[in-house]
Scaffold this motif. Structure first.
Motif, PDB file in Angstrom:
ATOM      1  N   GLU A   1      15.427  46.248  77.626  1.00 53.70           N
ATOM      2  CA  GLU A   1      14.312  47.164  77.409  1.00 53.70           C
ATOM      3  C   GLU A   1      14.671  48.550  77.932  1.00 53.70           C
ATOM      4  O   GLU A   1      14.956  48.728  79.124  1.00 53.70           O
ATOM      5  N   GLY A   2      14.728  49.491  77.028  1.00 56.25           N
ATOM      6  CA  GLY A   2      15.009  50.862  77.418  1.00 56.25           C
ATOM      7  C   GLY A   2      16.472  51.219  77.494  1.00 56.25           C
ATOM      8  O   GLY A   2      16.819  52.349  77.829  1.00 56.25           O
ATOM      9  N   GLY A   3      17.370  50.259  77.198  1.00 51.82           N
ATOM     10  CA  GLY A   3      18.780  50.593  77.314  1.00 51.82           C
ATOM     11  C   GLY A   3      19.710  49.514  76.815  1.00 51.82           C
ATOM     12  O   GLY A   3      19.289  48.521  76.219  1.00 51.82           O
ATOM     13  N   LEU A   4      20.986  49.734  77.066  1.00 46.91           N
ATOM     14  CA  LEU A   4      22.044  48.821  76.640  1.00 46.91           C
ATOM     15  C   LEU A   4      22.868  48.458  77.865  1.00 46.91           C
ATOM     16  O   LEU A   4      23.490  49.325  78.501  1.00 46.91           O
TER      17      LEU A   4
ATOM     18  N   ILE B   1      23.178  51.913  79.701  1.00 50.26           N
ATOM     19  CA  ILE B   1      23.119  53.175  78.977  1.00 50.26           C
ATOM     20  C   ILE B   1      21.672  53.392  78.541  1.00 50.26           C
ATOM     21  O   ILE B   1      21.115  52.619  77.760  1.00 50.26           O
ATOM     22  N   LEU B   2      21.078  54.454  79.063  1.00 49.23           N
ATOM     23  CA  LEU B   2      19.677  54.768  78.759  1.00 49.23           C
ATOM     24  C   LEU B   2      19.554  55.792  77.638  1.00 49.23           C
ATOM     25  O   LEU B   2      18.541  55.834  76.945  1.00 49.23           O
ATOM     26  N   ASP B   3      20.554  56.639  77.488  1.00 47.43           N
ATOM     27  CA  ASP B   3      20.533  57.685  76.469  1.00 47.43           C
ATOM     28  C   ASP B   3      21.856  57.663  75.712  1.00 47.43           C
ATOM     29  O   ASP B   3      22.774  58.432  75.998  1.00 47.43           O
ATOM     30  N   GLU B   4      21.946  56.755  74.746  1.00 46.05           N
ATOM     31  CA  GLU B   4      23.184  56.589  73.990  1.00 46.05           C
ATOM     32  C   GLU B   4      23.520  57.840  73.187  1.00 46.05           C
ATOM     33  O   GLU B   4      24.683  58.207  73.062  1.00 46.05           O
ATOM     34  N   GLN B   5      22.509  58.501  72.661  1.00 39.78           N
ATOM     35  CA  GLN B   5      22.769  59.693  71.851  1.00 39.78           C
ATOM     36  C   GLN B   5      23.419  60.800  72.678  1.00 39.78           C
ATOM     37  O   GLN B   5      24.288  61.524  72.188  1.00 39.78           O
ATOM     38  N   HIS B   6      23.016  60.915  73.931  1.00 45.60           N
ATOM     39  CA  HIS B   6      23.637  61.915  74.805  1.00 45.60           C
ATOM     40  C   HIS B   6      25.132  61.634  74.944  1.00 45.60           C
ATOM     41  O   HIS B   6      25.956  62.565  74.874  1.00 45.60           O
TER      42      HIS B   6
ATOM     43  N   GLY C   1      19.744  60.827  84.115  1.00 43.40           N
ATOM     44  CA  GLY C   1      18.994  59.781  83.440  1.00 43.40           C
ATOM     45  C   GLY C   1      19.670  59.221  82.208  1.00 43.40           C
ATOM     46  O   GLY C   1      19.035  58.537  81.401  1.00 43.40           O
ATOM     47  N   VAL C   2      20.982  59.492  82.070  1.00 39.35           N
ATOM     48  CA  VAL C   2      21.717  58.982  80.909  1.00 39.35           C
ATOM     49  C   VAL C   2      22.114  57.532  81.123  1.00 39.35           C
ATOM     50  O   VAL C   2      22.137  56.729  80.180  1.00 39.35           O
ATOM     51  N   ILE C   3      22.447  57.177  82.355  1.00 38.09           N
ATOM     52  CA  ILE C   3      22.862  55.810  82.685  1.00 38.09           C
ATOM     53  C   ILE C   3      22.231  55.394  84.001  1.00 38.09           C
ATOM     54  O   ILE C   3      21.744  56.226  84.772  1.00 38.09           O
ATOM     55  N   GLN C   4      22.244  54.100  84.257  1.00 39.03           N
ATOM     56  CA  GLN C   4      21.991  53.523  85.570  1.00 39.03           C
ATOM     57  C   GLN C   4      23.186  52.640  85.890  1.00 39.03           C
ATOM     58  O   GLN C   4      23.745  52.010  84.985  1.00 39.03           O
TER      59      GLN C   4
ATOM     60  N   GLN D   1      33.853  63.931  78.774  1.00 37.75           N
ATOM     61  CA  GLN D   1      33.932  63.485  77.385  1.00 37.75           C
ATOM     62  C   GLN D   1      34.671  62.158  77.278  1.00 37.75           C
ATOM     63  O   GLN D   1      34.271  61.266  76.522  1.00 37.75           O
ATOM     64  N   ARG D   2      35.739  62.018  78.035  1.00 35.15           N
ATOM     65  CA  ARG D   2      36.514  60.769  77.969  1.00 35.15           C
ATOM     66  C   ARG D   2      35.739  59.605  78.575  1.00 35.15           C
ATOM     67  O   ARG D   2      35.816  58.472  78.077  1.00 35.15           O
ATOM     68  N   VAL D   3      34.995  59.866  79.632  1.00 36.63           N
ATOM     69  CA  VAL D   3      34.172  58.804  80.225  1.00 36.63           C
ATOM     70  C   VAL D   3      33.086  58.373  79.240  1.00 36.63           C
ATOM     71  O   VAL D   3      32.818  57.179  79.062  1.00 36.63           O
ATOM     72  N   ALA D   4      32.453  59.345  78.585  1.00 36.02           N
ATOM     73  CA  ALA D   4      31.440  59.013  77.581  1.00 36.02           C
ATOM     74  C   ALA D   4      32.035  58.162  76.470  1.00 36.02           C
ATOM     75  O   ALA D   4      31.433  57.175  76.020  1.00 36.02           O
ATOM     76  N   HIS D   5      33.224  58.531  76.026  1.00 34.71           N
ATOM     77  CA  HIS D   5      33.913  57.777  74.977  1.00 34.71           C
ATOM     78  C   HIS D   5      34.184  56.345  75.423  1.00 34.71           C
ATOM     79  O   HIS D   5      33.964  55.383  74.672  1.00 34.71           O
TER      80      HIS D   5
END
Length: 251
Positions: free
Chosen positions: A188-191, A235-240, A224-227, A170-174
Motif C-alpha cells: 500500500e503506497g509503494g513497492l 519505493i514511494l515515488d517511482e516516477q521521481h 519522501g521518495v523511498i523508505q 542517477q545511477r542509484v535511481a537506475h
C-alpha cells in the motif's frame, strides 16, 4: 583471470544436498525460457538435476573456476559480480528464482567469467555438463534455444546496474528501478524491495562509494521518495526515480 580480492577468507561450499519440493522444482523449471512449452517433460528434466542448498555468504563458484554445471535458482537470491581492474568489485546482477546461471564447455564457457555468492539461504537445481549434453540429445527442441539464448547470456557480461555516465544519484535511481522490476512487491503506497544488500553492495552496483550512496539514499528518504530499513527499501515515488534515472545518457 584473477580471483576476487578480499580482506576476509571466502566461504566456499560445494552445496549441500537439499530437499526442494517437487512442486516447487517443476514450477521453477516451467519459468525457464529454455523449457517453455515442455510441461509434459518437466519431470524427466527435473530427474536429471540435483537440488543443492547454500547458506548466505557461500560462494557457489569464483571467476576463473572451471565451468562444469548449469544452475537454475529455485529459492533465494544470489549476487553475480566480477573483479574490476582496480581489484574492487563490480556487481553485474542480482538473480532470483527461475534465473539460469553457470556454464559448461558445450556452451562455449570453459571457465566462469564471474563469481556468484548466495545473499541468503539459497537452493539451486544443478545439472552437470554431461547431463546437459544428454538432455540436448534427448530433446532437440531445447538445443536451438540453448545455443541462441543461453550461451549468449552466459558468455556476455550481465547488464551492469550502473551506467557509464550520470551522477551518483542517477545511477542509484537506475539501480533501485532495476531491483524493483525484478523483486518489487506491491505494498500500500509503494513497492517493496526486500533484498539483503548492504550499502557497499549498492555502491558496487553503481560504481560509487559507500559514503556517496548513503548520502543519496538519505536524501531520497528525506524527500519522501523511498523508505529504508534493515535489508528492505520501499519505493514511494517511482516516477521521481524514473525521471532521475532517465537523465542518464542512453536511458
Amino acid at each position: 583471470m584473477s580471483k576476487p580480492r578480499r580482506t576476509t577468507p571466502l566461504r566456499r561450499s560445494c552445496g549441500h544436498p537439499h530437499e526442494c519440493p517437487l512442486e516447487l522444482r517443476l514450477r521453477v523449471l516451467s519459468e525457464v525460457p529454455m523449457f517453455a512449452g515442455m510441461e509434459e517433460h518437466l519431470r524427466d528434466i527435473d530427474a536429471r538435476m540435483v537440488a543443492r542448498g547454500w547458506a548466505g555468504g557461500d560462494y557457489l563458484y569464483l571467476e576463473g573456476d572451471r565451468a562444469d554445471a548449469l544452475h537454475i535458482l529455485a529459492a533465494g537470491r544470489v549476487k553475480v559480480h566480477r573483479t574490476n581492474p582496480e581489484g574492487g568489485e563490480t556487481v553485474l546482477d542480482i538473480l532470483g528464482p527461475g534465473d539460469l546461471f553457470g556454464g559448461v564447455d558445450s556452451l562455449g564457457v570453459p571457465t566462469h567469467p564471474e563469481s556468484v555468492v548466495a545473499l541468503e539461504t539459497t537452493c539451486t537445481l544443478r545439472i552437470t555438463g554431461a547431463d546437459f549434453r544428454q538432455l540436448l540429445t534427448d530433446y532437440p527442441e531445447v538445443a536451438l534455444r540453448a545455443f541462441t539464448e543461453v550461451s549468449a547470456q552466459l558468455r556476455d557480461s550481465r547488464g551492469a546496474f550502473h551506467a557509464a555516465t550520470g551522477t551518483v544519484s542517477q545511477r542509484v535511481a537506475h539501480a533501485l528501478l532495476r531491483l524493483a522490476a525484478k523483486f518489487g512487491e506491491p505494498r500500500e503506497g509503494g513497492l517493496l524491495i526486500q533484498t539483503p544488500l548492504s550499502r557497499a553492495d549498492l555502491a558496487a552496483m553503481t560504481a560509487s562509494t559507500t559514503e556517496s550512496v548513503s548520502r543519496v539514499m538519505s536524501g531520497l528518504a528525506r524527500s519522501g521518495v523511498i523508505q529504508t530499513g534493515r535489508q528492505w527499501t520501499i519505493i514511494l515515488d517511482e516516477q521521481h526515480l524514473r525521471d532521475l534515472s532517465g537523465q542518464i545518457s542512453g536511458h
